[in-house]
Design an enzyme around this catalytic site. Structure first.
Site, PDB file in Angstrom:
ATOM      1  N   CYS A  37      39.502 -70.287 -50.811  1.00 26.07           N
ATOM      2  CA  CYS A  37      39.455 -69.594 -49.515  1.00 26.07           C
ATOM      3  C   CYS A  37      39.268 -70.523 -48.331  1.00 26.07           C
ATOM      4  CB  CYS A  37      38.403 -68.493 -49.514  1.00 26.07           C
ATOM      5  SG  CYS A  37      36.742 -69.056 -49.876  1.00 26.07           S
ATOM      6  N   CYS A  91      40.933 -65.934 -51.659  1.00 23.81           N
ATOM      7  CA  CYS A  91      40.506 -66.889 -52.683  1.00 23.81           C
ATOM      8  C   CYS A  91      41.604 -67.262 -53.682  1.00 23.81           C
ATOM      9  CB  CYS A  91      39.262 -66.358 -53.383  1.00 23.81           C
ATOM     10  SG  CYS A  91      37.882 -66.102 -52.237  1.00 23.81           S
ATOM     11  N   LYS A 113      29.049 -62.022 -58.717  1.00 28.15           N
ATOM     12  CA  LYS A 113      29.185 -62.273 -57.281  1.00 28.15           C
ATOM     13  C   LYS A 113      29.627 -60.990 -56.604  1.00 28.15           C
ATOM     14  CE  LYS A 113      31.633 -65.102 -53.903  1.00 28.15           C
ATOM     15  NZ  LYS A 113      32.366 -66.351 -53.646  1.00 28.15           N
ATOM     16  N   ARG A 124      37.228 -59.014 -49.255  1.00 31.85           N
ATOM     17  CA  ARG A 124      37.248 -59.547 -50.619  1.00 31.85           C
ATOM     18  C   ARG A 124      36.888 -58.480 -51.660  1.00 31.85           C
ATOM     19  NH1 ARG A 124      38.023 -64.456 -48.794  1.00 31.85           N
ATOM     20  NH2 ARG A 124      36.435 -65.767 -47.824  1.00 31.85           N
ATOM     21  N   GLU A 149      30.668 -58.831 -66.201  1.00 36.47           N
ATOM     22  CA  GLU A 149      31.212 -60.081 -65.658  1.00 36.47           C
ATOM     23  C   GLU A 149      30.549 -61.289 -66.325  1.00 36.47           C
ATOM     24  OE1 GLU A 149      33.511 -61.112 -63.708  1.00 36.47           O
ATOM     25  OE2 GLU A 149      34.186 -59.421 -62.501  1.00 36.47           O
ATOM     26  N   LYS A 157      24.765 -64.182 -57.377  1.00 38.00           N
ATOM     27  CA  LYS A 157      24.890 -64.372 -55.926  1.00 38.00           C
ATOM     28  C   LYS A 157      25.240 -63.063 -55.251  1.00 38.00           C
ATOM     29  CE  LYS A 157      28.128 -66.669 -52.915  1.00 38.00           C
ATOM     30  NZ  LYS A 157      29.365 -67.383 -52.856  1.00 38.00           N
ATOM     31  N   TYR A 173      20.073 -73.555 -48.833  1.00 31.62           N
ATOM     32  CA  TYR A 173      20.239 -74.425 -47.665  1.00 31.62           C
ATOM     33  C   TYR A 173      18.907 -75.026 -47.246  1.00 31.62           C
ATOM     34  CZ  TYR A 173      24.763 -72.202 -47.720  1.00 31.62           C
ATOM     35  OH  TYR A 173      25.983 -71.756 -48.130  1.00 31.62           O
TER      36      TYR A 173
HETATM   37  C1  PBG Z   1      33.844 -69.151 -51.702  1.00 34.13           C
HETATM   38  C2  PBG Z   1      32.400 -68.980 -51.469  1.00 34.13           C
HETATM   39  C3  PBG Z   1      31.735 -68.195 -50.514  1.00 34.13           C
HETATM   40  C4  PBG Z   1      30.385 -68.478 -50.633  1.00 34.13           C
HETATM   41  C5  PBG Z   1      30.254 -69.391 -51.654  1.00 34.13           C
HETATM   42  N1  PBG Z   1      31.506 -69.690 -52.166  1.00 34.13           N
HETATM   43  C6  PBG Z   1      32.285 -67.293 -49.505  1.00 34.13           C
HETATM   44  C7  PBG Z   1      32.817 -66.007 -49.927  1.00 34.13           C
HETATM   45  O1  PBG Z   1      32.895 -65.663 -51.102  1.00 34.13           O
HETATM   46  O2  PBG Z   1      33.248 -65.285 -49.013  1.00 34.13           O
HETATM   47  C8  PBG Z   1      29.285 -67.929 -49.796  1.00 34.13           C
HETATM   48  C9  PBG Z   1      28.067 -68.781 -49.715  1.00 34.13           C
HETATM   49  C10 PBG Z   1      27.115 -68.442 -48.643  1.00 34.13           C
HETATM   50  O3  PBG Z   1      27.213 -67.405 -47.969  1.00 34.13           O
HETATM   51  O4  PBG Z   1      26.190 -69.239 -48.446  1.00 34.13           O
HETATM   52  N2  PBG Z   1      34.508 -68.084 -52.298  1.00 34.13           N
END
Ligand code: PBG
Length: 346
Positions: free
Chosen positions: A141, A149, A215, A237, A253, A268, A333
């Protein structure tokens, strides 16, 4: 007769103090002093369990702050390598690289080129021989002009099986450049198996896969998409990331990713998914990582900046909760800050 009309005994009839029994169990005994509290602390953070995401852009000597993520910057490869060295010095366990390419196209070609932005950075980090794990975010992405993606099918949806080939090419290229672990985050069906086969065929069987197994299509990725300039140009997405309402699907998953050969599992976002971290910990015996995503970080930082909460305590509490739920690895972070605080607290 209504409830309000019922007569109640007058106050004088009851000796309240005599009726209160002293408790037989006193949990406060173990909370009496800092030493006692430290002795019985169940969840302890350690810098080695933290992974710091790094955003890498072209150039040299560049540190471009990201407004919605105070303390986080887009770094040129030299600065990213210097940052990785600083994190290693602090004892942080790993870095997770995201690339911000100069040019984007429909296939996300920049993700898998040998002189790509993350490939260059992995090379520099590898040359420093740092005692931390170099992890690649394996997704397209940030590299596609449409921000999805994977490559698009004729109807505008993401073409799952075409994406598998691109993701596998990307993972091989990242591993060749020096990544120790690849972390596919595209939520394409079969992505772990595709990447495992491609890595093995390329002679990279020692490279581990950290699967973004669970995710959700989360609003908490907002600041990241600004940082990575990866917001979808149209749509969203939800055609590939999971509905945040679904937890049983998350277990499916994860089970699929385990069956496809994942070495580590990732849940996540983290705080909105504590139940899933706990459920995954109970069901699966792979290491479990959780990603405290950009929005989770941004909201704590924003509130702390306004003096609405104590940023250090709130961040520590959030990450502790993620570990208490069952994560052994936390991508955050705040990794450098947390590692610094943990040293101070020692
Ligand atoms: C890539 C990806 C994303 C994040 C991690 N890998 C963005 C998304 O899926 O839109 C988000 C990480 C974050 O918000 O810190 N696909």
């Amino acid at each position: 007769m209504t409830l309000a009309m019922r007569t109640r005994p007058a106050e004088a009839d009851v000796d309240v103090a005599a009726a209160v029994e002293p408790p037989g169990v006193r949990l406060r005994r173990l909370r009496r002093s800092p030493a006692l509290r430290a002795l019985v602390q169940e969840t302890r953070l350690h810098p080695s369990m933290l992974v710091a995401p790094l955003f890498v852009r072209a150039g040299s000597g560049a540190r471009e702050p990201i407004p919605s993520m105070p303390g986080v910057a887009r770094l040129s490869p030299d600065e990213a390598a210097a940052e990785a060295a600083r994190l290693a010095e602090l004892g942080v366990g790993g870095v997770l690289l995201f690339g911000l390419p100069e040019a984007k196209d429909a296939l996300g070609s920049g993700a898998s080129i040998d002189d790509g932005i993350v490939q260059e950075t992995f090379g520099r980090i590898r040359a420093l021989d740092l005692p931390l794990v170099a992890i690649a975010d394996t997704c397209l992405c940030e590299y596609t002009d449409h921000g999805h993606c994977g490559p698009l099918a004729a109807d505008g949806s993401v073409d799952n099986d075409a994406a598998l080939v691109r993701l596998a090419e990307t993972a091989v290229s990242q591993a060749r450049a020096g990544a120790d672990v690849v972390a596919p985050s595209a939520m394409m069906d079969g992505q772990v198996a595709a990447i495992r086969s491609a890595l093995d065929a390329a002679g990279l069987s020692e490279i581990a896969i950290m699967a973004y197994a669970s995710k959700h299509a989360s609003a908490f990725y907002g600041p990241f998409r600004e940082a990575a300039d990866s917001a979808p140009a149209f749509g969203d997405r939800r055609g590939y990331q999971m509905d945040p309402a679904n937890g049983r699907e998350a277990m499916r998953e994860i089970a699929l990713d385990v069956a496809e050969g994942a070495d580590l599992l990732l849940v996540k976002p983290a705080l909105p998914g504590l139940d899933l971290i706990a459920a995954a910990r109970a069901r699966f015996d792979l290491p479990i990582a959780a990603y405290q995503v950009s929005g989770e970080y941004a909201m704590l930082m924003a509130a702390a900046e306004r003096g609405w909460l104590d940023g250090r305590r709130a961040m520590t509490e959030a990450v502790t909760a993620i570990v208490r739920a069952g994560a052994g690895i936390v991508i955050t972070y705040a990794a450098a800050d947390l590692a610094t605080w943990l040293r101070e607290d020692r």
